[in-house]
Design a protein around this motif. Structure first.
Motif, PDB file in Angstrom:
ATOM      1  N   ALA A   1      69.591  41.356 -17.850  1.00  9.19           N
ATOM      2  CA  ALA A   1      70.393  41.246 -16.633  1.00  9.19           C
ATOM      3  C   ALA A   1      69.671  40.473 -15.537  1.00  9.19           C
ATOM      4  O   ALA A   1      70.310  39.926 -14.629  1.00  9.19           O
ATOM      5  CB  ALA A   1      70.772  42.638 -16.126  1.00  9.19           C
TER       6      ALA A   1
ATOM      7  N   GLU B   1      75.572  40.122 -17.183  1.00  9.48           N
ATOM      8  CA  GLU B   1      75.060  40.213 -15.814  1.00  9.48           C
ATOM      9  C   GLU B   1      74.010  39.143 -15.548  1.00  9.48           C
ATOM     10  O   GLU B   1      73.971  38.566 -14.459  1.00  9.48           O
ATOM     11  CB  GLU B   1      74.477  41.608 -15.583  1.00  9.48           C
TER      12      GLU B   1
ATOM     13  N   CYS C   1      74.117  30.534 -10.346  1.00 10.32           N
ATOM     14  CA  CYS C   1      75.297  30.855 -11.165  1.00 10.32           C
ATOM     15  C   CYS C   1      75.986  29.586 -11.632  1.00 10.32           C
ATOM     16  O   CYS C   1      76.394  29.479 -12.807  1.00 10.32           O
ATOM     17  CB  CYS C   1      76.270  31.720 -10.371  1.00 10.32           C
TER      18      CYS C   1
ATOM     19  N   ARG D   1      73.809  36.339 -17.178  1.00  7.74           N
ATOM     20  CA  ARG D   1      74.381  35.053 -17.571  1.00  7.74           C
ATOM     21  C   ARG D   1      73.576  34.401 -18.684  1.00  7.74           C
ATOM     22  O   ARG D   1      73.347  33.179 -18.688  1.00  7.74           O
ATOM     23  CB  ARG D   1      74.552  34.148 -16.351  1.00  7.74           C
TER      24      ARG D   1
ATOM     25  N   GLU E   1      82.835  39.192  -8.864  1.00  7.24           N
ATOM     26  CA  GLU E   1      82.853  37.893  -9.532  1.00  7.24           C
ATOM     27  C   GLU E   1      83.056  36.751  -8.544  1.00  7.24           C
ATOM     28  O   GLU E   1      82.700  35.602  -8.826  1.00  7.24           O
ATOM     29  CB  GLU E   1      83.960  37.865 -10.592  1.00  7.24           C
TER      30      GLU E   1
ATOM     31  N   ARG F   1      73.858  42.616 -11.049  1.00  7.48           N
ATOM     32  CA  ARG F   1      74.209  41.200 -11.138  1.00  7.48           C
ATOM     33  C   ARG F   1      73.316  40.313 -10.289  1.00  7.48           C
ATOM     34  O   ARG F   1      73.555  39.111 -10.184  1.00  7.48           O
ATOM     35  CB  ARG F   1      75.678  41.024 -10.708  1.00  7.48           C
TER      36      ARG F   1
END
Length: 592
Positions: free
Chosen positions: A552, A314, A273, A316, A79, A126
């Motif tokens: 994902a 994963e 992200c 988002r 993370e 991820r």
């Protein structure tokens, strides 16, 4: 040898801190954080300085990851990472791929194997950029479907031993002992090649291994060989930022560019992200309920489905519109659709800490702010109402946000793009359906409709219309896709078209990729404008392409948009803002 830094007598380290970290705000510039898997020996986790100094010189922040197989530790570590460097070291225990030890197997490191296999798979899920060096390249293969030979002599395809080419050199690590040939157009080619040169690229590298990747598996392709046929480098075949090299660039004078590549990819990953932190991401069409009869588990990472809580997290992805698809004919279609919605509600109830139903755009934002994923309900095929407007009102109370008027056959509402032109467009009953959908605040979805039905519906509806999962006929001549004229008219009436990831709607033949999806999106923008486009994946309804294979991987879509310099405002529009604008307008007219 004394490696301590030379300092002046009475060095004032507090003053040093004051003129560096405390002189201005913020204390430090944000730099990509690169995790480096630590080696293990003599009850110590350690790492060669070449790794962390190369990451630092490339502009990253190196952190060492201890060899722990606790998945809570690994996931919490990931993370906070922007990139992952899989370091070199001892051989892999072949039992992890179901093989017994060969007499030629070297020393293994039982402390490292499982932690690194786990972190590699979880980082892959991820979309975290990865660089594997020596053993690290073998880690990529071991974790992601390739094969590692226990000794060069056992490599599949045959090792052509040549005098003078030794893969475990006795020279210093800084000495390049043999040549590798680089594939044109590969990541390494881009890293090292002189843009003015058209010649094939070769590099001189060092070498310290006797285990070797001899099959990359489907996730990778070979991009470098030694002269004796040994695989020296590989990269992702799925538009992921993953590179493996068999040599040790951290020890070579010209090795820094590989670390610069990793840090740059990590920077782009973090930018995507961060974008998702402030962007509401909505997939406007998924068919996951089609797999409910197979006893799928939405709370697990279920390999049978492309959308579940793990994959949404994963990738988002904040929200998806999950449809009740009805084949035609269906016995008791209303009951069939109700049974699907019942199952969705059960899934939400069982995982209420992490997911919630949503009926409005405000619900979606509220769920995002509380850290929950959202599911919206839709119907794919107006056959569900079984010719009865009371059933439409029933589904409005259940909370559907749109209904696709038809599927791959004409029904009593309208003609399909794959039908027989039964009505010549929208039927008289279809007029009533559209009027009632407008009154109830349900969006009219024209994906699957024939051109005549499309234009009829645009004339009938008082509100903008959506095409929840369609692509561009100008780029792929399929009757399910929209012509440029349809797209222009849809935009003029305020509607939106959501690019879909169904292979056959993106390319005429072959395997579609994320680049094809972007090509359709940008064509739609050129025809309709940025305010009328979006994404409706059709995951679990045969949607899913290379680079966007499941929920994902949807972060990769954002990375592509950022690479093409789309603004944050534009990305929000594409990621659901345009669709939600229409939803707001349609729902604003519904009865209280």
């Amino acid at each position: 040898m004394n490696n301590q830094r030379s300092i002046e007598p009475h060095f004032d380290w507090q003053a040093y801190l004051t003129v560096t970290a405390y002189a201005s705000f913020p204390e430090a510039r944000r730099k990509p954080v690169i995790g480096i898997t630590g080696n293990y020996g003599e009850n110590t986790c350690k790492i060669a300085e070449g790794y962390y100094k190369s990451v630092w010189r490339a502009g990253g922040v190196p952190v060492i990851i201890p060899p722990l197989s606790d998945t809570d530790v690994i996931i919490n570590t990931l993370e906070h990472l922007d990139g992952l460097l899989l370091s070199g070291g001892a051989d892999y225990d072949p039992r992890y791929i179901g093989e017994e030890h060969s007499p030629k197997l070297g020393d293994i490191n039982a402390e490292r194997d499982l932690p690194e296999l786990l972190i590699t798979q979880l980082a892959y899920n991820r979309q975290i950029p990865m660089l594997g060096i020596c053993r690290g390249m073998q880690t990529l293969a071991m974790a992601l479907g390739g094969h590692v030979a226990q000794d060069l002599s056992e490599a599949k395809g045959g090792w052509r031993e040549q005098e003078g080419l030794k893969h475990s050199q006795a020279e210093e690590r800084s000495v390049a002992t043999h040549i590798v040939s680089i594939e044109k157009g590969s990541i390494l080619d881009g890293i090292y090649k002189d843009p003015k040169s058209h010649d094939s690229l070769t590099l001189r590298v060092n070498s310290f291994h006797h285990q070797a990747v001899d099959e990359t598996g489907s996730h990778f392709r070979i991009i470098a060989y030694a002269n004796d046929g040994i695989i020296e480098a590989m990269e992702s075949t799925e538009y992921k930022s993953i590179l493996g090299v068999q040599w040790h660039p951290e020890c070579l004078a010209d090795g820094l560019p590989i670390f610069t590549w990793l840090v740059n990819e990590a920077r782009q990953y973090r930018e995507a992200c961060d974008m998702h932190q402030h962007t509401l991401t909505l997939d406007t069409h998924c068919d996951t309920p089609m797999f409910f009869p197979q006893n799928v588990n939405f709370a697990s990472r279920d390999p049978k489905i492309l959308v579940d809580l793990h994959k949404m997290t994963e990738g988002r992805l904040d929200a998806t519109i999950m449809v009740a698809y009805l084949p035609q004919p269906t016995d008791r279609p209303k009951d069939y659709a109700d049974s699907i919605f019942d199952k969705i509600e059960n899934i939400v109830s069982a995982n209420s800490q992490y997911i919630s139903l949503a009926r409005t755009p405000n619900d979606l934002w509220r769920n995002k702010q509380s850290g929950k994923k959202s599911i919206m309900l839709g119907i794919e095929n107006g056959h569900a109402i079984d010719g009865n407007l009371d059933n439409l009102r029933h589904f409005a109370k259940r909370g559907i946000v749109y209904m696709t008027l038809c599927h791959n056959g004409d029904n009593d509402i309208c003609d399909s793009a794959r039908g027989n032109q039964t009505h010549g467009g929208v039927s008289s009953f279809g007029h009533e359906v559209i009027y009632e959908m407008n009154r109830l605040g349900i969006m009219v979805d024209l994906s699957h409709a024939s051109e005549s039905s499309f234009y009829d519906a645009l004339e009938i509806s008082e509100h903008p219309i959506v095409c929840s999962h369609s692509s561009c006929r100008a780029l792929c001549d399929h009757p399910r896709n929209l012509t440029d004229e349809q797209m222009k008219t849809l935009a003029q009436r305020g509607g939106v078209m959501q690019i879909t990831l169904y292979n056959g709607f993106l390319v005429q033949s072959g395997q579609a990729t994320i680049e094809d999806a972007i090509r359709h999106l940008e064509h739609a923008i050129s025809v309709m404008g940025i305010d009328h486009v979006g994404l409706g994946t059709d995951f679990d309804g045969d949607g899913g392409i290379c680079g966007l294979a499941n929920a994902a991987e949807l972060l990769n879509f954002t990375r592509q948009l950022l690479a093409r310099r789309y603004t944050a405002e534009d990305i929000q529009k594409i990621w659901g803002g345009n669709f939600l604008r229409v939803m707001n307008e349609v729902q604003s007219k519904r009865p209280l």
